[in-house]
Write a protein that holds these residues in place. Structure first.
Motif, short mmCIF file in Angstrom:
data_model
loop_
_atom_site.label_atom_id
_atom_site.label_comp_id
_atom_site.label_asym_id
_atom_site.label_seq_id
_atom_site.Cartn_x
_atom_site.Cartn_y
_atom_site.Cartn_z
N ILE A 79 -6.00 -2.04 6.96
CA ILE A 79 -6.29 -1.80 5.55
C ILE A 79 -7.59 -2.52 5.18
CG2 ILE A 79 -5.40 -2.06 3.19
CD1 ILE A 79 -2.62 -2.54 4.99
N VAL A 110 0.85 -1.20 0.00
CA VAL A 110 0.00 0.00 0.00
C VAL A 110 0.89 1.25 0.00
CG1 VAL A 110 -1.71 1.33 1.31
CG2 VAL A 110 -1.94 -1.16 1.11
N VAL A 151 -7.73 -0.60 -2.49
CA VAL A 151 -7.75 -0.08 -1.11
C VAL A 151 -9.00 0.80 -0.94
CG1 VAL A 151 -6.50 1.22 0.65
CG2 VAL A 151 -5.23 -0.12 -1.03
N ILE A 170 0.49 3.17 8.39
CA ILE A 170 -0.74 2.44 8.09
C ILE A 170 -0.85 1.26 9.06
CG2 ILE A 170 -1.89 1.03 6.32
CD1 ILE A 170 -0.05 2.79 4.32
N LEU A 229 -8.47 3.00 5.19
CA LEU A 229 -7.26 2.76 5.99
C LEU A 229 -7.45 3.25 7.43
CD1 LEU A 229 -4.62 4.28 3.53
CD2 LEU A 229 -4.93 1.84 3.99
#
Ligand SMILES: Cc1cc2nc3c(=O)[nH]c(=O)nc-3n(C[C@H](O)[C@H](O)[C@H](O)COP(=O)(O)OP(=O)(O)OC[C@H]3O[C@@H](n4cnc5c(N)ncnc54)[C@H](O)[C@@H]3O)c2cc1C
Length: 456
Positions: free
Chosen positions: A207, A143, A162, A204, A165
């Motif tokens: 996800i 990502v 995606v 991150i 997040l």
């Protein structure tokens, strides 16, 4: 790093989740391409809360924090430049949810791409992004780099899967972006901003991914050409014929030779170009597409064309491409790997230019990769000498200049990191770069998170 700071970090994650030995720290000082500085500490968090506390400390004591997935990056993104804390996500590697009603998966950043693909396939589902490193790279790293792979031609890149997040901002606040629905336009699209931000805008920690149905069947086509130009022209001809295979991978003469020496497939002598093409979908569709492709391939002077639907046979046909990256090191010990992209109609021009550069600089310049996207992994293989390094630097500049001239871009999937940072201005205007730097400053006023990356 002062002991009192280390003690505070240990209080957050526990002693067993902080690595301090020089042996451990050395292992986190490089990625698949670049050597960096040895970090002060490796921290293995288990939650976004712990990540947040580490970042709050980093702002208090002003130490750099470098997020790291599996360290398979090719531009130095996960490499420390000046000590600091490496945040490694090997403990946050769970697949938290596979929602088979809504075709969604929720994962932690350390989940390995291949393991996610295997898991969702059990439910007849498909997560297409497949960097060649998919067996060991992490979804978090994918990502952060917006990884692509052979499947990108038909299915797109990581960005396209995606949906949302969970991100810890460099200043420690935890935010949630995006949706877990198929659509959503509430506010700015922060999800897209974080995808491909190379660990510079936020960490991150969760996800939300879109899944699609697993294709019913697949056919693999291996086409061999005497002349590299014929292979390159074939790619353009397939695209022009409005056929969208899932994959078109390309190997030039030097790549084929290198791969054949390391793992002989028994290919005829003197092959100048190879294409590996895959089509997927239902049985009917793939048969007719494979036939159309075979016709185009033969019209473009292929000297051999093999088509198979047998997965074991297909695996054998993929051997040269799969083993090539490692095989290149048989040529010379140092690889300068670039991943330029050109408009697909310009592929033959780029390939010809690369062949000329190989002759001009007298060092091996191999090109292979995701030709269906116009994305080439150009590998310059050199000895560790000043003369070779100088030649490689000149060659890289010339490759980038030619790519931009053809209307292309400097990186299709590997990102900028540190290795391409000096060349950013070749593609982006000063105004664009300064807008990007303003965004970085807004998120990370103390320049804590992955400093020195993207902008040199
Ligand atoms: C043999 C080989 C083949 C490859 N083939 C491809 C290919 O086909 N396509 C492709 O796109 N790439 C390819 N790569 C490059 C690399 O595998 C990808 O960039 C991959 O996405 C990196 O994942 P990683 O988990 O190893 O991340 P790392 O290398 O550890 O990190 C990459 C970047 O992501 C950041 N990062 C990692 N985790 C987080 C997080 N949780 N939050 C915020 N930032 C984070 C890091 O700071 C760094 O900037 C290849 C590499 C190798 C060695």
């Amino acid at each position: 790093m002062e002991n009192r700071i280390i003690e505070e970090i240990i209080k957050i994650v526990g002693k067993e989740n902080v690595l301090t030995s020089i042996e451990d720290r050395r292992c986190y000082s490089y990625d698949a391409r670049t050597d960096g500085a040895i970090p002060d500490l490796i921290v293995l968090p288990s939650s976004s809360g712990e990540v947040s506390q580490i970042l709050i400390l980093a702002n208090k004591y002003l130490f750099p924090v470098i997020p790291r997935g599996q360290g398979s990056g090719l531009t130095g993104g996960a490499v420390p430049l000046n000590g600091g804390v490496v945040l490694s996500f090997t403990r946050m590697n769970s697949i938290l949810e596979i929602d088979t009603k809504n075709l969604i998966a929720i994962v932690e950043p350390g989940a390995i791409t291949f393991l996610l693909q295997e898991e969702v396939a059990k439910y007849g589902l498909f997560y297409p992004p497949d960097p060649a490193s998919y067996k060991y790279s992490s979804i978090g790293g994918n990502v952060a780099e917006c990884a692509g792979g052979p499947n990108s031609l038909k299915y797109g890149v990581t960005r396209d899967y995606v949906l949302g997040l969970e991100v810890v901002k460099p200043t420690g606040e935890i935010i949630h972006t995006g949706v877990r629905t198929m659509k959503g336009v509430v506010g700015y699209d922060l999800t897209r901003l974080f995808v491909g931000s190379e660990g510079t805008l936020g960490v991150i920690t969760k996800i939300i991914l879109k899944l699609i149905p697993l294709p019913e069947a697949k056919a693999t086509i291996l086409a061999l050409f005497q002349e590299v130009e014929d292979a390159a022209e074939t790619v353009s001809a397939i695209i022009e014929a409005r056929i969208v295979p899932s994959t078109i991978e390309f190997l030039d003469r030097a790549s084929i030779k290198c791969s054949e020496q390391a793992n002989p497939m028994g290919l005829p002598e003197g092959i100048g170009g190879m294409l590996l093409i895959e089509v997927d979908g239902n049985e009917e569709a793939i048969k007719s597409q494979a036939e159309k492709i075979k016709k185009i391939v033969l019209e473009n002077k292929a000297i051999q064309c093999t088509v198979t639907q047998d997965p074991k046979e297909a695996d054998k046909l993929w051997l040269a491409r799969r083993t090539l990256s490692q095989a290149t090191y048989n040529l010379n010990p140092i690889k300068i790997a670039e991943d330029v992209v050109v408009p697909r109609s310009k592929i033959p021009v780029l390939i010809r230019a690369l062949e000329e550069m190989e002759k001009k600089y007298g060092i091996p310049i191999l090109s292979f990769g995701h030709a269906g996207d116009g994305n080439f992994h150009v590998s310059i293989m050199i000895q560790d000498t000043a003369e070779d390094r100088e030649k490689a630097e000149e060659a890289v500049k010339e490759i980038f200049t030619e790519t931009i001239r053809l209307g292309g871009t400097l990186s299709g999937e590997h990102g900028i990191g540190i290795s391409k940072a000096p060349y950013l201005g070749m593609e982006l205007s000063p105004e664009t770069i300064s807008t990007m730097k303003d965004i970085k400053k807004l998120f990370d006023p103390n320049n804590i998170l992955n400093p020195g990356k993207i902008f040199s």
